[in-house]
Design a protein around this motif. Sequence first.
Motif, PDB file in Angstrom:
ATOM      1  N   PRO A 191       4.872  -1.421  -8.109  1.00  0.00           N
ATOM      2  CA  PRO A 191       6.096  -1.598  -8.895  1.00  0.00           C
ATOM      3  C   PRO A 191       5.905  -2.597 -10.024  1.00  0.00           C
ATOM      4  CG  PRO A 191       6.252  -2.792  -6.832  1.00  0.00           C
ATOM      5  CD  PRO A 191       4.986  -1.985  -6.759  1.00  0.00           C
ATOM      6  N   GLU A 192       6.807  -2.562 -10.966  1.00  0.00           N
ATOM      7  CA  GLU A 192       6.752  -3.467 -12.104  1.00  0.00           C
ATOM      8  C   GLU A 192       6.730  -4.929 -11.633  1.00  0.00           C
ATOM      9  OE1 GLU A 192       9.248  -4.418 -16.253  1.00  0.00           O
ATOM     10  OE2 GLU A 192       9.973  -2.924 -14.805  1.00  0.00           O
ATOM     11  N   GLY A 193       5.841  -5.702 -12.220  1.00  0.00           N
ATOM     12  CA  GLY A 193       5.750  -7.117 -11.895  1.00  0.00           C
ATOM     13  C   GLY A 193       4.766  -7.446 -10.803  1.00  0.00           C
ATOM     14  N   ALA A 194       4.262  -6.449 -10.085  1.00  0.00           N
ATOM     15  CA  ALA A 194       3.331  -6.726  -8.988  1.00  0.00           C
ATOM     16  C   ALA A 194       2.088  -7.458  -9.482  1.00  0.00           C
ATOM     17  CB  ALA A 194       2.933  -5.427  -8.297  1.00  0.00           C
ATOM     18  N   ALA A 195       1.587  -7.065 -10.652  1.00  0.00           N
ATOM     19  CA  ALA A 195       0.359  -7.658 -11.180  1.00  0.00           C
ATOM     20  C   ALA A 195       0.562  -9.084 -11.686  1.00  0.00           C
ATOM     21  CB  ALA A 195      -0.207  -6.786 -12.298  1.00  0.00           C
ATOM     22  N   ASP A 196       1.810  -9.505 -11.832  1.00  0.00           N
ATOM     23  CA  ASP A 196       2.058 -10.859 -12.327  1.00  0.00           C
ATOM     24  C   ASP A 196       1.668 -11.921 -11.310  1.00  0.00           C
ATOM     25  OD1 ASP A 196       3.074  -9.689 -14.583  1.00  0.00           O
ATOM     26  OD2 ASP A 196       5.182  -9.905 -13.995  1.00  0.00           O
ATOM     27  N   ASP A 197       1.738 -11.566 -10.029  1.00  0.00           N
ATOM     28  CA  ASP A 197       1.351 -12.492  -8.957  1.00  0.00           C
ATOM     29  C   ASP A 197       0.748 -11.666  -7.826  1.00  0.00           C
ATOM     30  OD1 ASP A 197       1.064 -14.401  -6.976  1.00  0.00           O
ATOM     31  OD2 ASP A 197       3.010 -15.348  -7.356  1.00  0.00           O
ATOM     32  N   LEU A 198      -0.539 -11.352  -7.966  1.00  0.00           N
ATOM     33  CA  LEU A 198      -1.196 -10.478  -7.003  1.00  0.00           C
ATOM     34  C   LEU A 198      -1.305 -11.116  -5.628  1.00  0.00           C
ATOM     35  CD1 LEU A 198      -3.953  -8.981  -9.308  1.00  0.00           C
ATOM     36  CD2 LEU A 198      -2.000  -7.756  -8.323  1.00  0.00           C
ATOM     37  N   GLU A 199      -1.399 -12.434  -5.583  1.00  0.00           N
ATOM     38  CA  GLU A 199      -1.460 -13.112  -4.284  1.00  0.00           C
ATOM     39  C   GLU A 199      -0.147 -12.913  -3.525  1.00  0.00           C
ATOM     40  OE1 GLU A 199      -2.231 -17.579  -2.403  1.00  0.00           O
ATOM     41  OE2 GLU A 199      -2.712 -17.159  -4.513  1.00  0.00           O
ATOM     42  N   ALA A 200       0.961 -13.050  -4.231  1.00  0.00           N
ATOM     43  CA  ALA A 200       2.265 -12.841  -3.600  1.00  0.00           C
ATOM     44  C   ALA A 200       2.434 -11.381  -3.197  1.00  0.00           C
ATOM     45  CB  ALA A 200       3.379 -13.258  -4.552  1.00  0.00           C
ATOM     46  N   TYR A 201       1.969 -10.462  -4.057  1.00  0.00           N
ATOM     47  CA  TYR A 201       2.095  -9.034  -3.749  1.00  0.00           C
ATOM     48  C   TYR A 201       1.257  -8.665  -2.538  1.00  0.00           C
ATOM     49  CZ  TYR A 201       2.320  -3.971  -4.481  1.00  0.00           C
ATOM     50  OH  TYR A 201       2.527  -2.615  -4.316  1.00  0.00           O
ATOM     51  N   ASN A 202       0.111  -9.307  -2.368  1.00  0.00           N
ATOM     52  CA  ASN A 202      -0.721  -9.043  -1.197  1.00  0.00           C
ATOM     53  C   ASN A 202      -0.040  -9.544   0.075  1.00  0.00           C
ATOM     54  OD1 ASN A 202      -3.489  -8.134  -0.215  1.00  0.00           O
ATOM     55  ND2 ASN A 202      -3.397 -10.206   0.630  1.00  0.00           N
ATOM     56  N   THR A 203       0.748 -10.592  -0.049  1.00  0.00           N
ATOM     57  CA  THR A 203       1.459 -11.130   1.106  1.00  0.00           C
ATOM     58  C   THR A 203       2.589 -10.212   1.556  1.00  0.00           C
ATOM     59  OG1 THR A 203       0.961 -13.400   0.443  1.00  0.00           O
ATOM     60  CG2 THR A 203       2.791 -13.107   1.980  1.00  0.00           C
ATOM     61  N   ALA A 212       8.109   0.814   5.082  1.00  0.00           N
ATOM     62  CA  ALA A 212       8.148  -0.440   4.330  1.00  0.00           C
ATOM     63  C   ALA A 212       7.792  -1.598   5.253  1.00  0.00           C
ATOM     64  CB  ALA A 212       9.538  -0.655   3.735  1.00  0.00           C
ATOM     65  N   LEU A 213       7.055  -2.560   4.718  1.00  0.00           N
ATOM     66  CA  LEU A 213       6.678  -3.745   5.478  1.00  0.00           C
ATOM     67  C   LEU A 213       7.917  -4.601   5.742  1.00  0.00           C
ATOM     68  CD1 LEU A 213       4.306  -5.466   6.614  1.00  0.00           C
ATOM     69  CD2 LEU A 213       4.146  -6.535   4.355  1.00  0.00           C
ATOM     70  N   THR A 214       8.064  -5.080   6.970  1.00  0.00           N
ATOM     71  CA  THR A 214       9.276  -5.819   7.331  1.00  0.00           C
ATOM     72  C   THR A 214       9.157  -7.321   7.066  1.00  0.00           C
ATOM     73  OG1 THR A 214       8.516  -6.028   9.629  1.00  0.00           O
ATOM     74  CG2 THR A 214       9.921  -4.143   9.077  1.00  0.00           C
ATOM     75  N   GLU A 215       7.996  -7.910   7.340  1.00  0.00           N
ATOM     76  CA  GLU A 215       7.804  -9.346   7.181  1.00  0.00           C
ATOM     77  C   GLU A 215       6.538  -9.615   6.377  1.00  0.00           C
ATOM     78  OE1 GLU A 215       9.962 -11.493   8.194  1.00  0.00           O
ATOM     79  OE2 GLU A 215      11.222 -10.205   9.470  1.00  0.00           O
ATOM     80  N   ASP A 216       6.439 -10.808   5.814  1.00  0.00           N
ATOM     81  CA  ASP A 216       5.238 -11.177   5.065  1.00  0.00           C
ATOM     82  C   ASP A 216       4.007 -11.090   5.953  1.00  0.00           C
ATOM     83  OD1 ASP A 216       6.862 -11.679   2.937  1.00  0.00           O
ATOM     84  OD2 ASP A 216       6.594 -13.857   2.944  1.00  0.00           O
ATOM     85  N   TYR A 217       2.886 -10.714   5.339  1.00  0.00           N
ATOM     86  CA  TYR A 217       1.619 -10.658   6.058  1.00  0.00           C
ATOM     87  C   TYR A 217       1.136 -12.064   6.381  1.00  0.00           C
ATOM     88  CZ  TYR A 217      -3.474 -10.449   6.565  1.00  0.00           C
ATOM     89  OH  TYR A 217      -4.759 -10.618   7.000  1.00  0.00           O
ATOM     90  N   ALA A 218       0.755 -12.274   7.635  1.00  0.00           N
ATOM     91  CA  ALA A 218       0.142 -13.527   8.078  1.00  0.00           C
ATOM     92  C   ALA A 218      -1.106 -13.175   8.860  1.00  0.00           C
ATOM     93  CB  ALA A 218       1.107 -14.326   8.945  1.00  0.00           C
TER      94      ALA A 218
END
Length: 533
Positions: A191-203, A212-218
Amino acid sequence: MRPTLRITAGVIAAALTLTACGGGETASTDAPTTGGAISVGVTDPGQLIPGRQTVAYDFAMAVWAPLTYIDDESTLTYVQAESIESDDATTWTITLKDGWTFHDGTPVTAQSYVDAWNTVAYGPNAFENSGQLANVVGYTDLNPAEGEPETTEMSGLTVVDDLTFTVELVGPDSQFPMQVSQAQTAMFPMPEGAADDLEAYNTHPVGNGAFALTEDYAEGEPLVVTAYEDYQGEAPTVSEISFVPYTDTATAYTDVLAGNLDIASLPADKMTQAATDFGDRVYSFEAPGISFLGLPLQDERYQDVRVRQALSMAIDRETINDVIYGGLYTPATAWTPAIEPGTPEGICGEYCEYDPDAAKALLDEAGGFDGDMEIYYPGGVGLDELYKAIANNIRQNLGIEAVATPSTDWAEFYETRLAGEAPGPFFSRWGALYPSQQNTLRVFFVENGGCTNCIPWYDPEVADLIAEADATVDADGAAEGYAKVQERIQEEFPAPPLFWEAYSYVVSERVAELKTSAAGNPDFAQTVLAEGA
């Protein structure tokens, strides 16, 4: 044990204009539209972004929808794409279906794909799956041999309108519609904006798929995905999937046996006992996977082709297959899996046959082998017995003091191999992402093709021959062209082929049926649960 499913991989895009015919597999008529939850044992992925993931394929298939899908009969259908058309097999027009959204509710557009592909291809991002886009015009501009790229966009991608974009390839490639199917995850949109913060998008990645992912990846924690209510494709038969990370495949196997986990891949060291433990709850899918004994070709001790051939002839593949794999694998006799159309089975000839006397004579002819040999492989994934057996074969048959050494985990092994720092021969395998010799050959034998340092050996003549086969629209002609590539590889024999693989899984009593696809991996979204599960 269930019979092995052989995928009749005869699909090549012989016609350059395809017609839409639905998306994905058809669910069992006995399965509910949405059912209960299932749990699947996986390796902790680290990277979830489709262009980066190396062991998160199953997660990616749940969270993203591909442009096309190839089922277990090798039938290609459309999912996110409405059509993929070309007049010359070089410039392709992709039209998307209207009404699709990402999990954040934003529309999936042509710009979504173009931006995502440029992000994956941009060299400084160092995305592991970048090579899947290497044939798009402008890829080399984003990956210059020296210095930083002067652009962030591939010139071969053009947005026509909200639902249409064109892709210009460096040369004709009739198999392009297969390349944008489910297993080439570099082709998935963001989606738009994903590349602006790839670390956050990976989380917390947001996709366009059925879940759809329910919680942040840990790290070390389960990845739980739930059915996305606005998904426009085929409805899943389960409502939730938990991808549970394991550092040891034997533990996952035991948990399935105990009913604490629903699905796990069958470790190599459990293959001989699985039928006893699980009965008909073992699934073995003949798959487009092949393994090699990778060699550190920068080491002068491996530069004589006779040394490489001798190592191959010293390995008793038949006995290893029976004792370790329970006969589920097949000793490789070519450079691509047998189920890929046109694979010239037997081309490896005597060099893939067990002949310890001939192997020793060939090694002596080459001047012998100086020093010890350390065979390096990823620890904790059930490969110990395989590499111990290979080391024993080499030690007993060639007189080389060979020892098998595991890494701490997959991540350590991958980083070491990627850096070209493996201490000796090493684990090297690939499961083709679409049913064609092209994928296996490109991945191993074209630089930046997808499996960096898996062999590594790159020959300009091989690249040229692959390009010639790519340009052949006729299915039989293309298969013959790829077979010619293998003749050239056979001359240099860069690494011993080991096995054609089957992808095998064990399931709990909650699972009534496990579905597969042309990639050999289960389609977990279409899992059929037992009554009352």
